[in-house]
Scaffold this motif. Structure first.
Motif, mmCIF file in Angstrom:
data_model
loop_
_atom_site.group_PDB
_atom_site.id
_atom_site.type_symbol
_atom_site.label_atom_id
_atom_site.label_comp_id
_atom_site.label_asym_id
_atom_site.label_seq_id
_atom_site.Cartn_x
_atom_site.Cartn_y
_atom_site.Cartn_z
ATOM 1 N N THR A 1 -15.041 93.806 -17.300
ATOM 2 C CA THR A 1 -16.299 93.819 -18.060
ATOM 3 C C THR A 1 -17.482 94.194 -17.177
ATOM 4 O O THR A 1 -18.620 94.223 -17.646
ATOM 5 N N SER A 2 -17.215 94.503 -15.902
ATOM 6 C CA SER A 2 -18.316 94.854 -15.001
ATOM 7 C C SER A 2 -19.016 96.142 -15.430
ATOM 8 O O SER A 2 -20.142 96.410 -14.990
ATOM 9 N N ASN A 3 -18.380 96.950 -16.279
ATOM 10 C CA ASN A 3 -19.069 98.146 -16.786
ATOM 11 C C ASN A 3 -20.366 97.771 -17.501
ATOM 12 O O ASN A 3 -21.289 98.568 -17.588
ATOM 13 N N GLY A 4 -20.434 96.531 -18.000
ATOM 14 C CA GLY A 4 -21.657 96.096 -18.685
ATOM 15 C C GLY A 4 -22.855 95.991 -17.747
ATOM 16 O O GLY A 4 -24.003 96.039 -18.201
ATOM 17 N N GLN A 5 -22.610 95.868 -16.447
ATOM 18 C CA GLN A 5 -23.731 95.674 -15.510
ATOM 19 C C GLN A 5 -24.734 96.822 -15.586
ATOM 20 O O GLN A 5 -25.947 96.595 -15.730
ATOM 21 N N ALA A 6 -24.229 98.066 -15.473
ATOM 22 C CA ALA A 6 -25.152 99.212 -15.483
ATOM 23 C C ALA A 6 -25.816 99.368 -16.851
ATOM 24 O O ALA A 6 -27.000 99.709 -16.949
ATOM 25 N N LEU B 1 -27.011 88.346 -8.786
ATOM 26 C CA LEU B 1 -25.668 87.821 -8.560
ATOM 27 C C LEU B 1 -24.812 88.193 -9.765
ATOM 28 O O LEU B 1 -25.332 88.424 -10.866
ATOM 29 N N ALA B 2 -23.509 88.288 -9.516
ATOM 30 C CA ALA B 2 -22.589 88.614 -10.610
ATOM 31 C C ALA B 2 -21.308 87.818 -10.427
ATOM 32 O O ALA B 2 -20.943 87.459 -9.313
ATOM 33 N N PHE B 3 -20.683 87.531 -11.535
ATOM 34 C CA PHE B 3 -19.399 86.831 -11.467
ATOM 35 C C PHE B 3 -18.598 87.214 -12.701
ATOM 36 O O PHE B 3 -19.162 87.606 -13.722
ATOM 37 N N GLY B 4 -17.292 87.132 -12.595
ATOM 38 C CA GLY B 4 -16.500 87.494 -13.767
ATOM 39 C C GLY B 4 -15.063 87.064 -13.630
ATOM 40 O O GLY B 4 -14.497 87.110 -12.532
ATOM 41 N N TRP B 5 -14.509 86.578 -14.738
ATOM 42 C CA TRP B 5 -13.079 86.257 -14.706
ATOM 43 C C TRP B 5 -12.473 86.165 -16.098
ATOM 44 O O TRP B 5 -13.158 86.365 -17.102
ATOM 45 N N HIS C 1 -13.509 91.003 -1.129
ATOM 46 C CA HIS C 1 -14.184 92.296 -1.141
ATOM 47 C C HIS C 1 -14.173 92.911 -2.535
ATOM 48 O O HIS C 1 -13.124 93.018 -3.181
ATOM 49 N N PHE C 2 -15.349 93.249 -3.028
ATOM 50 C CA PHE C 2 -15.482 94.109 -4.207
ATOM 51 C C PHE C 2 -16.468 95.190 -3.815
ATOM 52 O O PHE C 2 -17.378 94.940 -3.012
ATOM 53 N N ARG C 3 -16.329 96.370 -4.396
ATOM 54 C CA ARG C 3 -17.247 97.461 -4.052
ATOM 55 C C ARG C 3 -18.655 97.190 -4.591
ATOM 56 O O ARG C 3 -19.633 97.711 -4.082
ATOM 57 N N PHE C 4 -18.739 96.400 -5.646
ATOM 58 C CA PHE C 4 -20.030 96.273 -6.343
ATOM 59 C C PHE C 4 -20.797 95.004 -5.986
ATOM 60 O O PHE C 4 -21.859 94.746 -6.551
ATOM 61 N N THR C 5 -20.252 94.201 -5.103
ATOM 62 C CA THR C 5 -21.013 93.033 -4.643
ATOM 63 C C THR C 5 -20.956 92.970 -3.119
ATOM 64 O O THR C 5 -19.983 93.401 -2.501
ATOM 65 N N GLU C 6 -22.006 92.427 -2.531
ATOM 66 C CA GLU C 6 -22.047 92.261 -1.086
ATOM 67 C C GLU C 6 -23.012 91.127 -0.750
ATOM 68 O O GLU C 6 -24.192 91.272 -1.024
ATOM 69 N N ASP D 1 -6.528 100.312 -8.093
ATOM 70 C CA ASP D 1 -6.047 99.115 -8.785
ATOM 71 C C ASP D 1 -6.518 99.060 -10.231
ATOM 72 O O ASP D 1 -6.005 98.281 -11.020
ATOM 73 N N TRP D 2 -7.559 99.789 -10.540
ATOM 74 C CA TRP D 2 -8.260 99.582 -11.808
ATOM 75 C C TRP D 2 -8.069 100.710 -12.786
ATOM 76 O O TRP D 2 -8.558 100.638 -13.908
ATOM 77 N N GLU D 3 -7.428 101.770 -12.362
ATOM 78 C CA GLU D 3 -7.378 102.915 -13.256
ATOM 79 C C GLU D 3 -6.418 102.658 -14.413
ATOM 80 O O GLU D 3 -5.299 102.215 -14.217
ATOM 81 N N GLY E 1 -13.713 86.420 -9.552
ATOM 82 C CA GLY E 1 -14.526 87.026 -8.502
ATOM 83 C C GLY E 1 -16.017 86.815 -8.729
ATOM 84 O O GLY E 1 -16.454 86.536 -9.835
ATOM 85 N N ALA E 2 -16.781 86.965 -7.657
ATOM 86 C CA ALA E 2 -18.232 86.815 -7.745
ATOM 87 C C ALA E 2 -18.867 87.445 -6.512
ATOM 88 O O ALA E 2 -18.176 87.813 -5.560
ATOM 89 N N GLY E 3 -20.182 87.547 -6.534
ATOM 90 C CA GLY E 3 -20.866 88.054 -5.350
ATOM 91 C C GLY E 3 -22.319 88.361 -5.647
ATOM 92 O O GLY E 3 -22.791 88.177 -6.766
ATOM 93 N N MET E 4 -23.014 88.820 -4.597
ATOM 94 C CA MET E 4 -24.392 89.256 -4.783
ATOM 95 C C MET E 4 -24.373 90.758 -5.078
ATOM 96 O O MET E 4 -23.702 91.530 -4.383
ATOM 97 N N HIS F 1 -9.087 89.232 -21.948
ATOM 98 C CA HIS F 1 -10.548 89.127 -22.089
ATOM 99 C C HIS F 1 -11.174 88.670 -20.779
ATOM 100 O O HIS F 1 -10.581 87.882 -20.046
ATOM 101 N N GLN F 2 -12.363 89.159 -20.531
ATOM 102 C CA GLN F 2 -13.115 88.703 -19.359
ATOM 103 C C GLN F 2 -14.518 88.336 -19.785
ATOM 104 O O GLN F 2 -15.005 88.792 -20.815
ATOM 105 N N PHE F 3 -15.162 87.523 -18.959
ATOM 106 C CA PHE F 3 -16.598 87.413 -19.141
ATOM 107 C C PHE F 3 -17.290 87.746 -17.836
ATOM 108 O O PHE F 3 -16.757 87.549 -16.755
ATOM 109 N N GLU F 4 -18.458 88.307 -17.998
ATOM 110 C CA GLU F 4 -19.189 88.863 -16.870
ATOM 111 C C GLU F 4 -20.583 88.250 -16.890
ATOM 112 O O GLU F 4 -21.312 88.391 -17.857
ATOM 113 N N GLY F 5 -20.919 87.558 -15.819
ATOM 114 C CA GLY F 5 -22.277 87.039 -15.709
ATOM 115 C C GLY F 5 -23.066 87.933 -14.775
ATOM 116 O O GLY F 5 -22.558 88.384 -13.749
HETATM 117 N N1 PHE Z 1 -14.801 92.715 -12.072
HETATM 118 C C1 PHE Z 1 -14.085 91.868 -11.150
HETATM 119 C C2 PHE Z 1 -12.623 91.749 -11.593
HETATM 120 O O1 PHE Z 1 -12.310 92.127 -12.678
HETATM 121 C C3 PHE Z 1 -14.647 90.491 -11.092
HETATM 122 C C4 PHE Z 1 -16.052 90.443 -10.567
HETATM 123 C C5 PHE Z 1 -17.123 90.427 -11.444
HETATM 124 C C6 PHE Z 1 -16.293 90.401 -9.215
HETATM 125 C C7 PHE Z 1 -18.413 90.357 -10.954
HETATM 126 C C8 PHE Z 1 -17.580 90.328 -8.714
HETATM 127 C C9 PHE Z 1 -18.623 90.303 -9.600
HETATM 128 O O2 PHE Z 1 -11.802 91.281 -10.854
#
Ligand code: PHE
Length: 354
Positions: free
Chosen positions: A180-185, A319-323, A257-262, A155-157, A297-300, A217-221
């Protein structure tokens, strides 16, 4: 010929003296002194006069020309100063009149929203970060628990480009970041805790239709520290709902479901029109249809994500969230855009409404 020249001198003086407009003077100049004018015509006769008369007549011709030019200039000055004198009577400048306001622009709706969101999160200790929008596969996918060839990537490529680097994490290809989740690492590998990052940037996806722009644009917490748990996430989401959308607005989370949060969630905000009931005056709410509006989306943070950046998941949790910025901006305005891409068409008639 001498008589002709003298007669011309008189005629010129008479005509100029009686000319009443600048336009007439222009015409006279052409008629008498121009390249095809009367003086030139007379001078053609010079070839036939005797050699001793020639210089005398030539000098006289020059004199007539110069006299004509002088008269023209004087009359032009007279006429233009009387023109201004006349204007002074009819067109007075009122120095006390208020000036005309120059057209002033303002910030684009997306920029305004970015600033507002930044202010909201800075109040609770988040800091703004900015990581690459073209990034290594590692940051965009692998570090986020999406190994090469994993179907979750589909979905993301976006666009990939070949690149070279000697850094172990910066191998393979670079990609236009789909989130913007690439910013996490990037943030985690600094190993400075607590992490309270607010990353805002552009994202790219393989989609372009009325509700999706290929660039947005997205923001990523990202909040990582010892003892971070789900109640922190719930608190932050409710805080954002009320700060950004207004008093009384709350959030809710639904399993996802996201691969990077659970665990992973989808986040909704209560509808401001129907107050999360889905009903207005006995009718289905037109804005939300069922009481809630989905925002992102969000998650631990998944332990694999922490470990990918050398962070011990037994000690730290997060925790992370982004939209999408565009999405929340339009939700807040309560505007149903026919086509979200209008935000980037730079039509001032649209943009100045915000
Ligand atoms: N990166 C996800 C998206 O673009 C959103 C997300 C961010 C989900 C952080 C979980 C945690 O849809």
């Amino acid at each position: 010929m001498k008589d002709q020249l003298e007669a011309l001198r008189l005629q010129i003086a008479k005509d100029i003296g009686s000319a009443e407009t600048l336009e007439v003077l222009d015409e006279l100049e052409i008629k008498y002194l121009g390249r095809k004018g009367e003086l030139t015509a007379i001078l053609k006769g010079l070839a036939t006069v005797s050699a001793e008369d020639r210089p005398v007549l030539g000098a006289l011709a020059n004199e007539v020309k110069q006299a004509g030019m002088d008269l023209l200039e004087r009359r032009r000055n007279e006429l233009s100063s009387s023109k201004f004198a006349a204007l002074a009577d009819t067109e007075r400048a009122d120095m006390t009149e208020p000036g005309k306001r120059p057209v002033e622009g303002h910030l684009h709706l997306v920029t305004q929203t970015i600033r507002e969101i930044t202010d909201i999160f800075e109040k609770i200790g988040f800091y703004r970060t900015r990581y690459p929008e073209i990034d290594w596969d590692w940051y965009a996918f692998e570090s986020l628990n999406m190994p090469p060839d994993h179907p979750a990537r589909d979905d993301w490529e976006t666009f990939f480009m070949d690149a070279v680097s000697s850094d172990a994490k910066k191998q393979g290809r670079m990609v236009l970041t789909p989130h913007t989740s690439n910013g996490q690492a990037h943030e985690l590998e600094r190993h400075e805790f607590p992490v309270r990052m607010l990353g805002i940037g552009k994202c790219y996806r393989r989609q372009s239709d009325a509700t999706h722009a290929p660039m947005f644009h997205q923001f990523e917490g990202l909040y990582v520290d010892e003892g971070v748990n789900l109640s922190h996430l719930r608190g932050i989401l409710d805080y954002f709902a009320e700060q950004f959308f207004g008093k009384g607005r709350v959030s809710r989370i639904r399993p996802h479901h996201f691969r990077f949060t659970e665990p992973s969630f989808e986040v909704d905000i209560s509808c401001g029109i129907c107050g999360a009931t889905g009903v207005v005056n006995g009718q289905k709410c037109k804005i939300c249809k069922q009481g809630w509006l989905e925002i992102g989306g969000a998650g631990m943070v998944h332990p694999n994500v922490l470990m990918a950046s050398g962070v011990d998941p037994k000690k730290y949790s997060g925790l992370a969230f982004g939209w999408g910025i565009e999405r929340v901006a339009m939700m807040k305005e309560g505007t149903q855009l026919d086509d979200i891409r209008i935000l980037y068409q730079n039509d001032v008639r649209f943009l100045k409404q915000f």
